[in-house]
Design a protein around this motif. Structure first.
Motif, PDB file in Angstrom:
ATOM      1  N   LEU A   1      15.643   6.215   6.934  1.00  0.00           N
ATOM      2  CA  LEU A   1      15.500   6.374   5.547  1.00  0.00           C
ATOM      3  C   LEU A   1      14.261   6.678   5.101  1.00  0.00           C
ATOM      4  CD1 LEU A   1      17.705   2.888   5.286  1.00  0.00           C
ATOM      5  CD2 LEU A   1      18.359   5.578   4.592  1.00  0.00           C
ATOM      6  N   LEU A   2      13.185   6.170   5.247  1.00  0.00           N
ATOM      7  CA  LEU A   2      11.835   6.228   4.428  1.00  0.00           C
ATOM      8  C   LEU A   2      11.272   7.553   4.916  1.00  0.00           C
ATOM      9  CD1 LEU A   2      10.146   3.089   5.230  1.00  0.00           C
ATOM     10  CD2 LEU A   2      11.035   3.554   3.204  1.00  0.00           C
ATOM     11  N   THR A   3      11.482   8.305   6.065  1.00  0.00           N
ATOM     12  CA  THR A   3      11.009   9.633   6.173  1.00  0.00           C
ATOM     13  C   THR A   3      11.412  10.564   5.346  1.00  0.00           C
ATOM     14  OG1 THR A   3      10.618   9.049   8.519  1.00  0.00           O
ATOM     15  CG2 THR A   3      10.447  11.181   8.094  1.00  0.00           C
ATOM     16  N   GLU A   4      12.822  10.485   4.915  1.00  0.00           N
ATOM     17  CA  GLU A   4      13.437  11.180   3.902  1.00  0.00           C
ATOM     18  C   GLU A   4      12.654  11.315   2.589  1.00  0.00           C
ATOM     19  OE1 GLU A   4      16.142  13.116   4.261  1.00  0.00           O
ATOM     20  OE2 GLU A   4      16.535  12.381   6.327  1.00  0.00           O
ATOM     21  N   ALA A   5      11.829  10.466   2.216  1.00  0.00           N
ATOM     22  CA  ALA A   5      10.982  10.269   0.989  1.00  0.00           C
ATOM     23  C   ALA A   5       9.723  10.768   1.499  1.00  0.00           C
ATOM     24  CB  ALA A   5      10.989   9.088   0.452  1.00  0.00           C
ATOM     25  N   SER A   6       8.979  10.139   2.326  1.00  0.00           N
ATOM     26  CA  SER A   6       7.554  10.238   2.913  1.00  0.00           C
ATOM     27  C   SER A   6       7.434   9.675   4.301  1.00  0.00           C
ATOM     28  CB  SER A   6       6.723  10.123   1.829  1.00  0.00           C
ATOM     29  OG  SER A   6       5.320  10.246   2.313  1.00  0.00           O
ATOM     30  N   TRP A   7       6.703  10.236   5.102  1.00  0.00           N
ATOM     31  CA  TRP A   7       6.509   9.776   6.629  1.00  0.00           C
ATOM     32  C   TRP A   7       5.391   8.473   6.258  1.00  0.00           C
ATOM     33  CZ3 TRP A   7       1.217   9.509   7.644  1.00  0.00           C
ATOM     34  CH2 TRP A   7       0.423  10.580   7.274  1.00  0.00           C
ATOM     35  N   ARG A   8       4.619   8.721   4.939  1.00  0.00           N
ATOM     36  CA  ARG A   8       3.533   7.654   4.745  1.00  0.00           C
ATOM     37  C   ARG A   8       4.211   6.340   4.390  1.00  0.00           C
ATOM     38  NH1 ARG A   8      -1.425   9.937   4.123  1.00  0.00           N
ATOM     39  NH2 ARG A   8      -1.387  12.220   4.025  1.00  0.00           N
ATOM     40  N   LEU A   9       5.309   6.195   3.941  1.00  0.00           N
ATOM     41  CA  LEU A   9       5.940   5.061   3.772  1.00  0.00           C
ATOM     42  C   LEU A   9       6.331   4.296   5.038  1.00  0.00           C
ATOM     43  CD1 LEU A   9       8.627   6.093   0.940  1.00  0.00           C
ATOM     44  CD2 LEU A   9       6.472   4.705   0.762  1.00  0.00           C
ATOM     45  N   THR A  10       6.367   4.936   6.128  1.00  0.00           N
ATOM     46  CA  THR A  10       6.611   4.437   7.389  1.00  0.00           C
ATOM     47  C   THR A  10       5.381   3.428   7.658  1.00  0.00           C
ATOM     48  OG1 THR A  10       6.146   6.210   8.650  1.00  0.00           O
ATOM     49  CG2 THR A  10       8.511   5.843   7.924  1.00  0.00           C
ATOM     50  N   MET A  11       4.446   4.249   7.474  1.00  0.00           N
ATOM     51  CA  MET A  11       3.172   3.580   7.694  1.00  0.00           C
ATOM     52  C   MET A  11       2.435   2.513   6.869  1.00  0.00           C
ATOM     53  SD  MET A  11       1.897   5.425  10.477  1.00  0.00           S
ATOM     54  CE  MET A  11       2.463   6.847  11.206  1.00  0.00           C
ATOM     55  N   LEU A  12       2.850   2.681   5.659  1.00  0.00           N
ATOM     56  CA  LEU A  12       2.621   1.622   4.643  1.00  0.00           C
ATOM     57  C   LEU A  12       3.578   0.599   4.640  1.00  0.00           C
ATOM     58  CD1 LEU A  12       1.829   4.130   1.585  1.00  0.00           C
ATOM     59  CD2 LEU A  12       0.146   2.704   2.706  1.00  0.00           C
ATOM     60  N   LEU A  13       4.888   0.479   5.002  1.00  0.00           N
ATOM     61  CA  LEU A  13       5.724  -0.666   4.789  1.00  0.00           C
ATOM     62  C   LEU A  13       5.152  -1.683   5.535  1.00  0.00           C
ATOM     63  CD1 LEU A  13       8.648  -1.627   4.040  1.00  0.00           C
ATOM     64  CD2 LEU A  13       9.374  -0.836   6.381  1.00  0.00           C
ATOM     65  N   PRO A  14       4.669  -1.992   6.691  1.00  0.00           N
ATOM     66  CA  PRO A  14       4.086  -3.294   7.323  1.00  0.00           C
ATOM     67  C   PRO A  14       2.824  -3.767   6.442  1.00  0.00           C
ATOM     68  CG  PRO A  14       4.411  -1.230   8.930  1.00  0.00           C
ATOM     69  CD  PRO A  14       4.370  -0.738   7.741  1.00  0.00           C
ATOM     70  N   ALA A  15       2.256  -3.238   5.762  1.00  0.00           N
ATOM     71  CA  ALA A  15       1.090  -3.916   5.066  1.00  0.00           C
ATOM     72  C   ALA A  15       1.391  -4.839   4.200  1.00  0.00           C
ATOM     73  CB  ALA A  15       0.361  -2.690   4.375  1.00  0.00           C
ATOM     74  N   PRO A  16       2.370  -4.618   3.384  1.00  0.00           N
ATOM     75  CA  PRO A  16       2.542  -5.996   2.296  1.00  0.00           C
ATOM     76  C   PRO A  16       3.313  -7.037   3.285  1.00  0.00           C
ATOM     77  CG  PRO A  16       4.330  -4.196   1.926  1.00  0.00           C
ATOM     78  CD  PRO A  16       3.018  -3.526   2.822  1.00  0.00           C
ATOM     79  N   ILE A  17       4.121  -6.860   4.125  1.00  0.00           N
ATOM     80  CA  ILE A  17       4.933  -7.728   4.965  1.00  0.00           C
ATOM     81  C   ILE A  17       3.929  -8.448   5.682  1.00  0.00           C
ATOM     82  CG2 ILE A  17       6.448  -8.144   6.818  1.00  0.00           C
ATOM     83  CD1 ILE A  17       7.899  -5.431   6.066  1.00  0.00           C
ATOM     84  N   ALA A  18       2.765  -7.816   6.330  1.00  0.00           N
ATOM     85  CA  ALA A  18       1.775  -8.461   7.107  1.00  0.00           C
ATOM     86  C   ALA A  18       0.899  -9.454   5.994  1.00  0.00           C
ATOM     87  CB  ALA A  18       0.762  -7.539   7.534  1.00  0.00           C
ATOM     88  N   LEU A  19       0.622  -8.899   5.019  1.00  0.00           N
ATOM     89  CA  LEU A  19      -0.154  -9.538   3.752  1.00  0.00           C
ATOM     90  C   LEU A  19       0.518 -10.950   3.405  1.00  0.00           C
ATOM     91  CD1 LEU A  19      -2.782 -10.026   2.329  1.00  0.00           C
ATOM     92  CD2 LEU A  19      -1.462  -8.729   0.514  1.00  0.00           C
ATOM     93  N   LEU A  20       1.925 -10.845   3.275  1.00  0.00           N
ATOM     94  CA  LEU A  20       2.561 -11.967   3.028  1.00  0.00           C
ATOM     95  C   LEU A  20       2.765 -12.917   4.134  1.00  0.00           C
ATOM     96  CD1 LEU A  20       5.749 -10.516   1.071  1.00  0.00           C
ATOM     97  CD2 LEU A  20       3.783 -11.969   0.000  1.00  0.00           C
ATOM     98  N   ALA A  21       2.790 -12.661   5.269  1.00  0.00           N
ATOM     99  CA  ALA A  21       2.857 -13.471   6.343  1.00  0.00           C
ATOM    100  C   ALA A  21       1.544 -14.270   6.742  1.00  0.00           C
ATOM    101  CB  ALA A  21       3.044 -12.606   7.765  1.00  0.00           C
ATOM    102  N   LEU A  22       0.310 -13.527   6.392  1.00  0.00           N
ATOM    103  CA  LEU A  22      -0.776 -13.963   6.240  1.00  0.00           C
ATOM    104  C   LEU A  22      -1.072 -15.143   5.466  1.00  0.00           C
ATOM    105  CD1 LEU A  22      -3.727 -13.855   7.553  1.00  0.00           C
ATOM    106  CD2 LEU A  22      -4.458 -12.197   5.735  1.00  0.00           C
ATOM    107  N   LEU A  23      -0.768 -14.801   3.918  1.00  0.00           N
ATOM    108  CA  LEU A  23      -0.838 -15.640   3.249  1.00  0.00           C
ATOM    109  C   LEU A  23      -0.149 -17.159   3.515  1.00  0.00           C
ATOM    110  CD1 LEU A  23      -0.433 -13.561   0.062  1.00  0.00           C
ATOM    111  CD2 LEU A  23      -2.759 -14.543   0.943  1.00  0.00           C
TER     112      LEU A  23
END
Length: 500
Positions: free
Chosen positions: A170-192
């Motif tokens: 799904l994300l690659t249809e928009a931009s491959w960068r989204l596949t790299m960026l998606l884990p960042a906010p989830i990891a930040l929420l898990a860290l907090l």
């Protein structure tokens, strides 16, 4: 905080977990979900990455291999670091680096920088994975409580791997960068959330010093082993460079074993491998993940290259396996309690062998429901049984101060098995590549690789069978005296979970 706690007559499996205990488990599950998600998401995005950044096929390989190199190479060190430096501290720091590396990977415009970000993510996962698993095994007492927690935890890993395929399509249809960026906010929420919810853990005080030689030799040998396996198909398995590289691995591993035998506080206590149950868990992990990675690689090539399916279509074809794992998460722990890990592992490997064998029937015009779907369902059922059982088997009977070590060893077996058997499958397929690449000839060249995948799963099944007889006799003793002990230890699990 109060919660219903068992009395001496209450079965441990009936205990209701406090909200904080659930929160602890969910934070750890989020990190494991991200690790698995990140492994599977990048594969579908590689063609778009190569086109956008102008990368060659050999360079693209290192976007995947860089992660495997950092993950597989540093797991032994990561597991022992969790024991020595504190599981909570190691987990949270590594999760923070994972979030930063995810952000970096989505913003860079250079192949080498992208590979570097992937290596850092793999390195971070090498610390979060064993630390997270050891937090579970030291928070939940051995028995039904731990089995339930590990079943949920490992199900999140399998679900993340499957969801990664769908999300990447799904994300690659928009931009491959989204596949790299998606884990960042989830990891930040898990860290907090982890800063508030994870139980504090003491550093191991009486550890006889730090095993610096073992850490250097163990890390170097694992890095070189993964590197050698990844490069072997390209350089040639019989080339001088490959042979010398494997010789160097053997020398480093020998030196590592010698160092561990002499060290007063070894990175890995080699005595843990005298347990047949532990050895079977490690070998089973290699066979399980190695066969699945090889299967996914060939099945993806078959669907996209030969059948012409889109990335999203291919991802949806794998979805039934992941969905089956997800819906079974609440039941696996109970099944483990009733039948034991050896029986479930053997049953799972048997289903896996049949699933892989059935996939050999594929042709150039398959009916999905009749040909591909049965394999996916059998493989999904196998994953639901095998992966939690192996984690439970590897960590049972291990003292708390060695849980990080054993967790790192198990994750190392998973990653090294995946790297080795994927390289073997790739080499087999490459060796049989036709001179005239017609679709039928290419499909025929895939079949020996699928046969290797099936054989690896069959080897895992045979390894598991060796433990059934001895385990059956042992279970009759353990079950008779475990109920009261597990019921009493459930209260301790709650107290650990709410401790600041």
């Amino acid at each position: 905080m109060t919660s219903p706690l068992p009395n001496s007559a209450s079965p441990a499996s009936a205990v209701r977990w406090a909200s904080r205990l659930w929160g602890t488990l969910l934070v750890l599950c989020a990190a494991m979900f991200l690790d698995a998600l990140d492994v599977s998401m990048v594969g579908v995005a590689l063609p778009s990455i190569g086109s956008d950044l102008g990368l060659s096929t050999s360079t693209l390989q290192w976007i995947v291999s860089g992660y495997i190199l950092g993950y597989g190479g540093l797991l032994l060190l990561g597991g022992r670091a969790a024991d020595l430096l504190g599981r909570r501290q190691v987990f949270l720091v590594a999760l923070g680096f994972f979030a930063l590396a995810s952000l970096l990977g989505g913003l860079v415009d250079s192949g080498p920088l992208l590979i570097a970000s992937r290596f850092i993510k793999g390195l971070s996962a090498a610390f979060t994975a064993p630390a997270g698993l050891s937090i579970i095994t030291t928070t939940f007492p051995e028995g039904p409580l731990r089995n339930r927690a590990l079943a949920i935890y490992t199900t999140c890993a399998a679900t993340g791997f499957s969801m990664g395929l769908v999300l990447s399509g799904l994300l690659t249809e928009a931009s491959w960068r989204l596949t790299m960026l998606l884990p960042a906010p989830i990891a930040l929420l898990a860290l907090l959330a982890g800063l508030k919810l994870l139980p504090r853990s003491e550093r191991e005080r009486d550890h006889n010093g730090y095993d610096v030689p073992g850490a250097v030799l163990g890390t170097a040998s694992m890095l070189l082993l993964v590197f050698s396996v990844v490069r072997a198909p390209e350089a040639g398995w019989a080339s001088a460079r490959t042979l010398l590289s494997f010789l160097a691995v053997a020398v480093l591993l020998t030196a590592f074993v010698v160092a561990e035998r002499r060290s007063p506080g070894p990175l890995i206590r080699l005595g843990v491998l005298r347990s047949g149950s532990q050895v079977r868990a490690q070998l089973g992990a290699m066979a399980f993940f190695g066969s699945y990675v090889g299967f996914q690689f060939l099945a993806t090539l078959y669907m996209q290259s030969l059948l012409g399916w889109s990335a999203l279509h291919t991802a949806l074809a794998f979805l039934p396996a992941g969905a089956l794992v997800a819906v079974s998460s609440t039941k696996v722990g109970t099944i483990v309690d009733r039948f034991g890990t050896p029986r479930l592992t053997a049953a799972g490997f048997a289903l896996m062998v049949v699933g892989y064998a059935l996939f050999l029937r594929v042709d150039l015009d398959p009916v999905y429901a009749a040909v591909i779907l049965p394999s996916m369902l059998l493989i999904g059922a196998a994953c639901a049984l095998v992966f939690p059982s192996l984690n439970i088997q590897a960590t049972n009977g291990v003292p708390d101060h060695e849980q990080g070590m054993v967790s790192g060893l198990l994750n190392t077996s998973v990653q090294v098995g995946g790297a080795i058997f994927l390289a073997v499958v790739t080499a087999v397929v490459t060796a049989g590549a036709p001179d005239d690449p017609t679709p039928q000839a290419v499909l025929d060249s895939y079949r020996p690789g699928l046969a290797v995948v099936t054989a690896v799963a069959a080897a895992g099944f045979l390894v598991t069978l060796t433990g059934l007889r001895t385990r059956r006799a042992r279970n009759s003793v353990v079950v008779a005296k475990s109920t009261a002990a597990e019921a009493g230890s459930a209260a301790e699990a709650e107290r650990v979970a709410v401790r600041d």
